[in-house]
Design a protein around this motif. Sequence first.
Motif, PDB file in Angstrom:
ATOM      1  N   GLY A 156      -8.737  -3.914  -0.613  1.00 17.89           N
ATOM      2  CA  GLY A 156      -7.727  -3.138   0.093  1.00 17.89           C
ATOM      3  C   GLY A 156      -6.376  -3.818   0.086  1.00 17.89           C
ATOM      4  O   GLY A 156      -6.278  -5.047   0.068  1.00 17.89           O
ATOM      5  N   THR A 182      -1.821  -2.795   0.929  1.00 21.14           N
ATOM      6  CA  THR A 182      -0.834  -1.813   1.357  1.00 21.14           C
ATOM      7  C   THR A 182       0.384  -1.909   0.438  1.00 21.14           C
ATOM      8  O   THR A 182       0.694  -2.978  -0.095  1.00 21.14           O
ATOM      9  CB  THR A 182      -0.401  -2.046   2.813  1.00 21.14           C
ATOM     10  OG1 THR A 182       0.112  -3.367   2.960  1.00 21.14           O
ATOM     11  CG2 THR A 182      -1.569  -1.848   3.771  1.00 21.14           C
ATOM     12  N   ARG A 196       4.563  -0.749  -0.251  1.00 16.73           N
ATOM     13  CA  ARG A 196       5.858  -0.343   0.306  1.00 16.73           C
ATOM     14  C   ARG A 196       6.733   0.151  -0.833  1.00 16.73           C
ATOM     15  O   ARG A 196       6.875  -0.530  -1.850  1.00 16.73           O
ATOM     16  CB  ARG A 196       6.506  -1.549   0.980  1.00 16.73           C
ATOM     17  CG  ARG A 196       7.877  -1.303   1.528  1.00 16.73           C
ATOM     18  CD  ARG A 196       7.768  -0.855   2.944  1.00 16.73           C
ATOM     19  NE  ARG A 196       9.098  -0.662   3.505  1.00 16.73           N
ATOM     20  CZ  ARG A 196       9.386   0.371   4.258  1.00 16.73           C
ATOM     21  NH1 ARG A 196       8.466   1.263   4.530  1.00 16.73           N
ATOM     22  NH2 ARG A 196      10.581   0.508   4.756  1.00 16.73           N
ATOM     23  N   ALA A 215       0.731  -4.127   7.292  1.00 20.07           N
ATOM     24  CA  ALA A 215       0.433  -2.699   7.290  1.00 20.07           C
ATOM     25  C   ALA A 215       1.496  -1.893   8.023  1.00 20.07           C
ATOM     26  O   ALA A 215       1.709  -0.723   7.715  1.00 20.07           O
ATOM     27  CB  ALA A 215      -0.938  -2.451   7.897  1.00 20.07           C
ATOM     28  N   ASP A 216       2.196  -2.510   8.961  1.00 19.93           N
ATOM     29  CA  ASP A 216       3.206  -1.783   9.732  1.00 19.93           C
ATOM     30  C   ASP A 216       4.438  -1.429   8.904  1.00 19.93           C
ATOM     31  O   ASP A 216       5.201  -0.540   9.281  1.00 19.93           O
ATOM     32  CB  ASP A 216       3.608  -2.574  10.979  1.00 19.93           C
ATOM     33  CG  ASP A 216       4.149  -3.956  10.657  1.00 19.93           C
ATOM     34  OD1 ASP A 216       3.652  -4.588   9.701  1.00 19.93           O
ATOM     35  OD2 ASP A 216       5.058  -4.411  11.368  1.00 19.93           O
ATOM     36  N   ALA A 243       4.157  -0.656   5.537  1.00 20.35           N
ATOM     37  CA  ALA A 243       3.646  -0.019   4.323  1.00 20.35           C
ATOM     38  C   ALA A 243       3.797   1.494   4.359  1.00 20.35           C
ATOM     39  O   ALA A 243       3.750   2.104   5.421  1.00 20.35           O
ATOM     40  CB  ALA A 243       2.175  -0.372   4.135  1.00 20.35           C
ATOM     41  N   ASN A 244       3.976   2.070   3.171  1.00 20.65           N
ATOM     42  CA  ASN A 244       3.952   3.522   3.016  1.00 20.65           C
ATOM     43  C   ASN A 244       2.532   4.016   2.732  1.00 20.65           C
ATOM     44  O   ASN A 244       2.180   5.133   3.085  1.00 20.65           O
ATOM     45  CB  ASN A 244       4.840   3.970   1.851  1.00 20.65           C
ATOM     46  CG  ASN A 244       6.282   3.615   2.056  1.00 20.65           C
ATOM     47  OD1 ASN A 244       6.720   2.596   1.534  1.00 20.65           O
ATOM     48  ND2 ASN A 244       7.002   4.421   2.807  1.00 20.65           N
ATOM     49  N   PHE A 245       1.762   3.183   2.037  1.00 24.15           N
ATOM     50  CA  PHE A 245       0.419   3.572   1.620  1.00 24.15           C
ATOM     51  C   PHE A 245      -0.567   2.449   1.908  1.00 24.15           C
ATOM     52  O   PHE A 245      -0.272   1.283   1.673  1.00 24.15           O
ATOM     53  CB  PHE A 245       0.370   3.865   0.111  1.00 24.15           C
ATOM     54  CG  PHE A 245       1.250   5.002  -0.305  1.00 24.15           C
ATOM     55  CD1 PHE A 245       0.804   6.300  -0.211  1.00 24.15           C
ATOM     56  CD2 PHE A 245       2.530   4.766  -0.780  1.00 24.15           C
ATOM     57  CE1 PHE A 245       1.621   7.355  -0.590  1.00 24.15           C
ATOM     58  CE2 PHE A 245       3.358   5.805  -1.166  1.00 24.15           C
ATOM     59  CZ  PHE A 245       2.900   7.106  -1.067  1.00 24.15           C
ATOM     60  N   ARG A 246      -1.738   2.807   2.381  1.00 31.87           N
ATOM     61  CA  ARG A 246      -2.860   1.878   2.524  1.00 31.87           C
ATOM     62  C   ARG A 246      -3.890   2.328   1.496  1.00 31.87           C
ATOM     63  O   ARG A 246      -4.356   3.456   1.522  1.00 31.87           O
ATOM     64  CB  ARG A 246      -3.454   1.941   3.921  1.00 31.87           C
ATOM     65  CG  ARG A 246      -4.621   0.964   4.089  1.00 31.87           C
ATOM     66  CD  ARG A 246      -5.189   0.991   5.471  1.00 31.87           C
ATOM     67  NE  ARG A 246      -4.111   0.670   6.407  1.00 31.87           N
ATOM     68  CZ  ARG A 246      -4.121   1.000   7.680  1.00 31.87           C
ATOM     69  NH1 ARG A 246      -5.119   1.656   8.192  1.00 31.87           N
ATOM     70  NH2 ARG A 246      -3.103   0.673   8.473  1.00 31.87           N
ATOM     71  N   THR A 298      -7.525   1.593  -0.629  1.00 30.84           N
ATOM     72  CA  THR A 298      -8.803   0.888  -0.711  1.00 30.84           C
ATOM     73  C   THR A 298      -9.470   1.295  -2.014  1.00 30.84           C
ATOM     74  O   THR A 298      -9.649   2.482  -2.279  1.00 30.84           O
ATOM     75  CB  THR A 298      -9.724   1.250   0.473  1.00 30.84           C
ATOM     76  OG1 THR A 298      -9.063   0.912   1.689  1.00 30.84           O
ATOM     77  CG2 THR A 298     -11.051   0.497   0.389  1.00 30.84           C
ATOM     78  N   ARG A 319      -8.600   6.662   3.340  1.00 37.26           N
ATOM     79  CA  ARG A 319      -8.679   6.011   4.659  1.00 37.26           C
ATOM     80  C   ARG A 319      -7.668   6.636   5.576  1.00 37.26           C
ATOM     81  O   ARG A 319      -6.595   6.939   5.230  1.00 37.26           O
ATOM     82  CB  ARG A 319      -8.416   4.524   4.561  1.00 37.26           C
ATOM     83  CG  ARG A 319      -9.415   3.788   3.733  1.00 37.26           C
ATOM     84  CD  ARG A 319     -10.579   3.387   4.542  1.00 37.26           C
ATOM     85  NE  ARG A 319     -11.561   2.790   3.638  1.00 37.26           N
ATOM     86  CZ  ARG A 319     -12.676   2.310   4.043  1.00 37.26           C
ATOM     87  NH1 ARG A 319     -13.010   2.348   5.288  1.00 37.26           N
ATOM     88  NH2 ARG A 319     -13.511   1.790   3.215  1.00 37.26           N
TER      89      ARG A 319
END
Length: 107
Positions: free
Chosen positions: A62, A64, A66, A79-80, A82-85, A87, A107
């Motif tokens: 996984g 993230t 930006r 993660a705060d 990021a545009n995409f997470r 996995t 997710r």
Amino acid sequence: MPNYRDYQEGSEGLRIEVEGNDSASSDYAEALTAVIGGLARQVAAGFEALPEAQRPQQLEFGFTLRALSAGGFAIAQGADTANFRITLTFGLESSGGLMTGLVPTPR
């Protein structure tokens, strides 16, 4: 104030908040595909470099991403921001112990 870039393909559109104020336009869909594919290939190569006895049956990776105003993406530090997470889940073939299909898990 957030800075946004719009990506339009046919009747489908995507608005992405980007880091910075660069006015360059970019094909974010192509960049997203390239970065995910590149990371997947690197993970697969590392996995397959392990001795077969040490390979797990499944591997989940996984990260993230930006979006950058100059175009493309960077792996986000948190993660705060990021545009995409993303996995990625990999499994082993029953014969040969090689990594098979890349299956992104929503997710």
